[in-house]
Design a protein around this motif. Sequence first.
Motif, PDB file in Angstrom:
ATOM      1  N   ILE A 220       1.094  -0.622  -0.168  1.00  0.00           N
ATOM      2  CA  ILE A 220      -0.058   0.123  -0.233  1.00  0.00           C
ATOM      3  C   ILE A 220       1.161   1.086   0.359  1.00  0.00           C
ATOM      4  N   TRP A 221       2.280   1.005   0.783  1.00  0.00           N
ATOM      5  CA  TRP A 221       2.856   2.343   0.758  1.00  0.00           C
ATOM      6  C   TRP A 221       3.517   2.742  -0.539  1.00  0.00           C
ATOM      7  N   ALA A 222       3.870   1.103  -1.052  1.00  0.00           N
ATOM      8  CA  ALA A 222       4.737   1.311  -2.552  1.00  0.00           C
ATOM      9  C   ALA A 222       3.707   1.450  -3.692  1.00  0.00           C
ATOM     10  N   GLU A 223       2.558   1.838  -3.586  1.00  0.00           N
ATOM     11  CA  GLU A 223       1.492   2.422  -4.314  1.00  0.00           C
ATOM     12  C   GLU A 223       1.793   3.998  -4.152  1.00  0.00           C
ATOM     13  N   GLU A 224       1.906   4.227  -2.753  1.00  0.00           N
ATOM     14  CA  GLU A 224       1.876   5.777  -3.209  1.00  0.00           C
ATOM     15  C   GLU A 224       3.152   6.524  -3.246  1.00  0.00           C
ATOM     16  N   VAL A 225       4.163   5.901  -3.847  1.00  0.00           N
ATOM     17  CA  VAL A 225       5.366   7.009  -4.657  1.00  0.00           C
ATOM     18  C   VAL A 225       4.835   7.370  -5.672  1.00  0.00           C
ATOM     19  N   THR A 226       4.480   6.968  -6.618  1.00  0.00           N
ATOM     20  CA  THR A 226       4.080   7.807  -7.681  1.00  0.00           C
ATOM     21  C   THR A 226       3.594   8.924  -6.937  1.00  0.00           C
ATOM     22  N   LYS A 227       2.529   8.589  -6.741  1.00  0.00           N
ATOM     23  CA  LYS A 227       1.784   9.549  -5.878  1.00  0.00           C
ATOM     24  C   LYS A 227       2.151  10.292  -5.483  1.00  0.00           C
ATOM     25  N   SER A 228       3.440  10.155  -4.162  1.00  0.00           N
ATOM     26  CA  SER A 228       4.016  11.500  -3.621  1.00  0.00           C
ATOM     27  C   SER A 228       4.776  12.242  -4.561  1.00  0.00           C
ATOM     28  N   GLU A 229       4.956  11.170  -5.421  1.00  0.00           N
ATOM     29  CA  GLU A 229       6.230  11.750  -6.294  1.00  0.00           C
ATOM     30  C   GLU A 229       5.726  12.837  -6.432  1.00  0.00           C
ATOM     31  N   GLN A 230       4.577  12.830  -7.510  1.00  0.00           N
ATOM     32  CA  GLN A 230       3.644  13.721  -8.754  1.00  0.00           C
ATOM     33  C   GLN A 230       3.237  15.352  -6.948  1.00  0.00           C
ATOM     34  N   GLU A 231       2.805  14.862  -6.238  1.00  0.00           N
ATOM     35  CA  GLU A 231       2.320  15.362  -4.849  1.00  0.00           C
ATOM     36  C   GLU A 231       3.995  16.462  -4.613  1.00  0.00           C
TER      37      GLU A 231
END
Length: 402
Positions: A220-231
């Motif tokens: 779940i955290w790993a899926e957040e990487v792309t989202k966090s990079e965009q943010e």
Amino acid sequence: MNIMDFNVKKLAADAGTFLSRAVQFTEEKLGQAEKTELDAHLENLLSKAECTKIWTEKIMKQTEVLLQPNPNARIEEFVYEKLDRKAPSRINNPELLGQYMIDAGTEFGPGTAYGNALIKCGETQKRIGTADRELIQTSALNFLTPLRNFIEGDYKTIAKERKLLQNKRLDLDAAKTRLKKAKAAETRASQLNSARLEGDNIMVNFSYMLNFLHVKWLKIWAEEVTKSEQELRITQSEFDRQAEITRLLLEGISSTHAHHLRCLNDFVEAQMTYYAQCYQYMLDLQKQLGSFPSIYHCNNNQTSVAPTPSASSNVIGSSTLTSTSGLVITSPSNLTDLKECSGSRKARVLYDYDAANSTELSLLADEVITVFSVVGMDSDWLMGERGNQKGRVPITYLELLN
């Protein structure tokens, strides 16, 4: 219903942003989170703006105290200003003193020495009061108003943009923290997956199930990487944009200093005009009072006793003469002896005297001149001589010497 849903979603998003900023700020204060530092130029501009604001407020408040020492009057003017109403005109202290003096002089009698002097002093005090009122109005318009406009206008805008910059920085650092955590979780998940594939028997260890659940959570955290990079890219862009806006506003402080310098020159000129007027008023008053004889036979209908002449000099004054101002002055006791004598005498000048025309002689207090009588001359005058200068002099300004 859709509007209500939108408001609820917006409220939830705002609450989440506020909570994220609060957490980031708290962790920074505790030393548990990294903080993005502003560049040195921007920090210097912020420090300069804050310093300008602090000293502008102090100068403005103390100038108000200087122009209006009465704190109650200042509070009243502040209330009227906030109510957008014009404050009632009030008489100032010099004007009030001047009116008291004029009223007292009128009561004592304008024809008396003291009454006449009081009236002249009162008129001068009222003129000083008028000049004081003009100083306050000019200073308020040309000096205090620009300072107040900066505090209540330009600096409020700077403070608003500075606070917004602080929020954008907190958002940026929070995004950096989330990305860092997401990448750490992704690395951990990869390690656990590799460990599972190396096993020969899935049920060998009961802990595998726990690892499996842990992997799912880490994914779940790993899926957040792309989202966090965009943010992070978005927050970085917003932060850079806000930093540029704030920098442009702060660079205007130099123009503010130049404007305040012009206002300061206007304030100094207003003070210079005020003090020059006061000096001229008092100088004129001093000349008017100095033209009064020092010994009056009558003041307020009471007879004064003239001092006894000393052995070395004869003070001019035994019989009386009435001046055009209504003051009763003395004539020389030895005038008859002088007019009967064909010679000259030395005399000391009691007061300064400016000649009214070319037939008169100007006098300076305490100087010694030669005087003599001329047949047919008015009894109030003698002929004075100082070196090569000759002219008529009033006897009331002289003290004959033995």
